[in-house]
Design a protein around this motif. Sequence first.
Motif, mmCIF file in Angstrom:
data_model
loop_
_atom_site.group_PDB
_atom_site.id
_atom_site.type_symbol
_atom_site.label_atom_id
_atom_site.label_comp_id
_atom_site.label_asym_id
_atom_site.label_seq_id
_atom_site.Cartn_x
_atom_site.Cartn_y
_atom_site.Cartn_z
ATOM 1 N N VAL A 63 7.756 17.394 -5.609
ATOM 2 C CA VAL A 63 8.692 17.549 -4.486
ATOM 3 C C VAL A 63 7.949 17.540 -3.148
ATOM 4 C CG1 VAL A 63 10.340 19.102 -3.380
ATOM 5 C CG2 VAL A 63 10.409 18.781 -5.861
ATOM 6 N N ILE A 64 6.881 18.319 -3.063
ATOM 7 C CA ILE A 64 6.110 18.408 -1.816
ATOM 8 C C ILE A 64 5.541 17.047 -1.435
ATOM 9 C CG2 ILE A 64 4.006 19.336 -0.767
ATOM 10 C CD1 ILE A 64 6.148 21.396 -0.836
ATOM 11 N N TRP A 65 5.015 16.351 -2.418
ATOM 12 C CA TRP A 65 4.377 15.056 -2.161
ATOM 13 C C TRP A 65 5.406 14.006 -1.730
ATOM 14 C CZ3 TRP A 65 -0.130 13.978 -6.089
ATOM 15 C CH2 TRP A 65 -1.276 13.553 -5.380
ATOM 16 N N VAL A 66 6.575 14.013 -2.363
ATOM 17 C CA VAL A 66 7.629 13.050 -1.997
ATOM 18 C C VAL A 66 8.096 13.308 -0.562
ATOM 19 C CG1 VAL A 66 10.022 12.372 -2.432
ATOM 20 C CG2 VAL A 66 8.416 12.567 -4.336
ATOM 21 N N VAL A 67 8.312 14.564 -0.221
ATOM 22 C CA VAL A 67 8.723 14.919 1.145
ATOM 23 C C VAL A 67 7.670 14.457 2.148
ATOM 24 C CG1 VAL A 67 9.174 16.823 2.738
ATOM 25 C CG2 VAL A 67 10.170 16.853 0.440
ATOM 26 N N MET A 68 6.417 14.689 1.809
ATOM 27 C CA MET A 68 5.319 14.291 2.688
ATOM 28 C C MET A 68 5.288 12.769 2.869
ATOM 29 S SD MET A 68 1.273 15.002 2.097
ATOM 30 C CE MET A 68 0.031 14.100 3.043
ATOM 31 N N LEU A 69 5.493 12.036 1.787
ATOM 32 C CA LEU A 69 5.482 10.573 1.866
ATOM 33 C C LEU A 69 6.550 10.066 2.820
ATOM 34 C CD1 LEU A 69 4.249 7.919 0.686
ATOM 35 C CD2 LEU A 69 6.100 7.960 -0.987
ATOM 36 N N PHE A 70 7.738 10.664 2.741
ATOM 37 C CA PHE A 70 8.820 10.186 3.590
ATOM 38 C C PHE A 70 8.696 10.650 5.035
ATOM 39 C CE2 PHE A 70 10.803 9.315 -0.509
ATOM 40 C CZ PHE A 70 11.140 7.995 -0.269
ATOM 41 N N ILE A 71 8.001 11.737 5.258
ATOM 42 C CA ILE A 71 7.689 12.121 6.637
ATOM 43 C C ILE A 71 6.776 11.062 7.254
ATOM 44 C CG2 ILE A 71 6.413 13.777 8.060
ATOM 45 C CD1 ILE A 71 7.474 15.987 6.244
ATOM 46 N N ALA A 98 0.829 -1.209 0.000
ATOM 47 C CA ALA A 98 0.000 0.000 0.000
ATOM 48 C C ALA A 98 0.863 1.258 0.000
ATOM 49 C CB ALA A 98 -0.936 0.004 1.210
ATOM 50 N N PHE A 99 2.049 1.191 0.634
ATOM 51 C CA PHE A 99 2.961 2.336 0.636
ATOM 52 C C PHE A 99 3.545 2.547 -0.761
ATOM 53 C CE2 PHE A 99 7.037 4.466 1.269
ATOM 54 C CZ PHE A 99 6.703 5.466 2.172
ATOM 55 N N ILE A 100 3.910 1.471 -1.427
ATOM 56 C CA ILE A 100 4.430 1.557 -2.800
ATOM 57 C C ILE A 100 3.336 2.062 -3.734
ATOM 58 C CG2 ILE A 100 5.493 0.268 -4.689
ATOM 59 C CD1 ILE A 100 7.198 0.674 -2.126
ATOM 60 N N GLN A 101 2.113 1.638 -3.485
ATOM 61 C CA GLN A 101 0.988 2.142 -4.273
ATOM 62 C C GLN A 101 0.853 3.651 -4.117
ATOM 63 O OE1 GLN A 101 -3.127 0.168 -4.359
ATOM 64 N NE2 GLN A 101 -3.502 1.936 -3.056
ATOM 65 N N ALA A 102 1.030 4.157 -2.903
ATOM 66 C CA ALA A 102 0.967 5.610 -2.665
ATOM 67 C C ALA A 102 2.079 6.321 -3.421
ATOM 68 C CB ALA A 102 1.065 5.899 -1.165
ATOM 69 N N ALA A 103 3.287 5.727 -3.437
ATOM 70 C CA ALA A 103 4.405 6.315 -4.181
ATOM 71 C C ALA A 103 4.080 6.369 -5.669
ATOM 72 C CB ALA A 103 5.678 5.497 -3.943
ATOM 73 N N TYR A 104 3.457 5.307 -6.178
ATOM 74 C CA TYR A 104 3.057 5.290 -7.580
ATOM 75 C C TYR A 104 2.053 6.398 -7.876
ATOM 76 C CZ TYR A 104 0.445 4.133 -11.739
ATOM 77 O OH TYR A 104 -0.180 4.229 -12.952
ATOM 78 N N ARG A 105 1.094 6.587 -6.987
ATOM 79 C CA ARG A 105 0.042 7.576 -7.219
ATOM 80 C C ARG A 105 0.616 8.984 -7.276
ATOM 81 N NH1 ARG A 105 -4.975 5.690 -3.382
ATOM 82 N NH2 ARG A 105 -6.024 7.397 -4.501
ATOM 83 N N ILE A 106 1.634 9.248 -6.487
ATOM 84 C CA ILE A 106 2.301 10.552 -6.519
ATOM 85 C C ILE A 106 2.895 10.803 -7.907
ATOM 86 C CG2 ILE A 106 4.347 11.797 -5.706
ATOM 87 C CD1 ILE A 106 3.870 10.542 -2.964
#
Length: 495
Positions: A471-479, A416-424
Amino acid sequence: MSKFLSGIETIGNKLPDPFFIFVYLAAFVMILTFIVNQFDVTVEHPGTGEELAIKSLISGEGLQFILTEMLSNFTGFAPLGLVLAMMLGVGLADKVGLLETAIKKSILSTPKSLVTYAVFFIGIMGNIASDAAFVLVPPLAAMVFYTVGRHPLAGLAAGFAGVGAGFSANVLIAGTDALLAGITTEAAKAIDPSFVVSPVDNWYFMSISTVLLTLVGGFLTEKVIEPRLGKYDGDLKKNFEPVSAIESKGLRNAVIAGLAYIAILLTIIFWPDSPLRNEEGGMIPSPFLSGIIPIVLLFFITMGTAYGVTVKKITKSADIPKYMADSMKDMAGYIVLIFAASQFIAYFNWSNLGTWIAVNGAEFLSSINLTGIPVIIGFIIFVSILNLLIFSGSAQWALLAPIFIPLFMLLDYNPAFIQAAYRIADSTTNIITPLNPYILVVLAFMREYDKKAGLGTLISLMIPYSMVFLVIWVVMLFIFGLFGIPIGPGIEMYL
């Protein structure tokens, strides 16, 4: 940039239709499994420890599988039922005019100081109506900006960016959640046959994303896009009819019906020994989360019916299934695509080729220490680039999930986390790929206000949104990942 985008457009236009991409991939898998099978290649299943051989699809056993399982591969493909069921409700709400009225009313009744942010929020939320939002929100936003004395192209840019770059975000469970979760579940079965990714597994992350992208998008529009456009001195070319009194009444009744539905649902949830909670009385997991698609389906049917009856679009009970049937006509292309995609994924999994690639790929990444944040960023960049060539999010995920989901599961990442990365990655580049069929539609809207506007004009307006959102979304994902914040009910970065 213009030459680069032209090159992308040329290459992408030479790609076959997504249906045939999966047909060719299925044929390629058949040939590849035959070749690999000749070398007696085996792989140890990471879950069971069983030694698995790569099975050839070009064999007696393979032919039996292809013919006897073709229908079950299609009808048993998880995303098919999930999305079609969801669209019965959303389609009804769309066909009776509820979604269009709700979008118009929301934007047109917003205070001038909040118009930009309202446009973005409505644009992001518009993915409930799927692709219909692409042709509804941008021109309406342009008209609203013109009406309040601002540059209409800034409004159009905000509307298009909200719908396209924010396509995966929402505070509600939408068809996208059901579709991608189903594909991810199918892919995860290569490692763990019992693993299930629910449509709510990205809900927390996407809900917060909706708010964050609204704020960032509104800021970019007012501080970067609109100043660059300057003052608009053209003539108005198009008017939108205001929301009528009967439509307002219909929207009011739909909201009342929706609130009543939610009240009944909450009563059932919090009732002692509720059948919607688990045996311990909790919600993670629970029948409520497992049944979220039927619950959302009934929610939209309730609101759509209330609106349709009020505005006289539903005058007899037979009208309800008629509108549902009309919405299913719009899904015909999706159903055809899923038939081909389901066969490709089934071949991939049956042959054990996916498990072999996942195990060896995971071992390779571990051996070069490419894990953690770098490997996720690499995946997001790869998908962002690929999205310039394959616009369909469902087709692209059906192509990538069977390879990357098992691989990342072996690296201990939650699917599900990888799916979120894909959606970004998939969302943020939607608005700059020339293969987005709605770019030409939005360009036509642009030319109503500026006859000299071209593809380069539109892309140049979209690039700031695309890059900043990424950029914002990637930072948010890793937070979320690094601090162990759930991206959905009980879902974190690692398994």
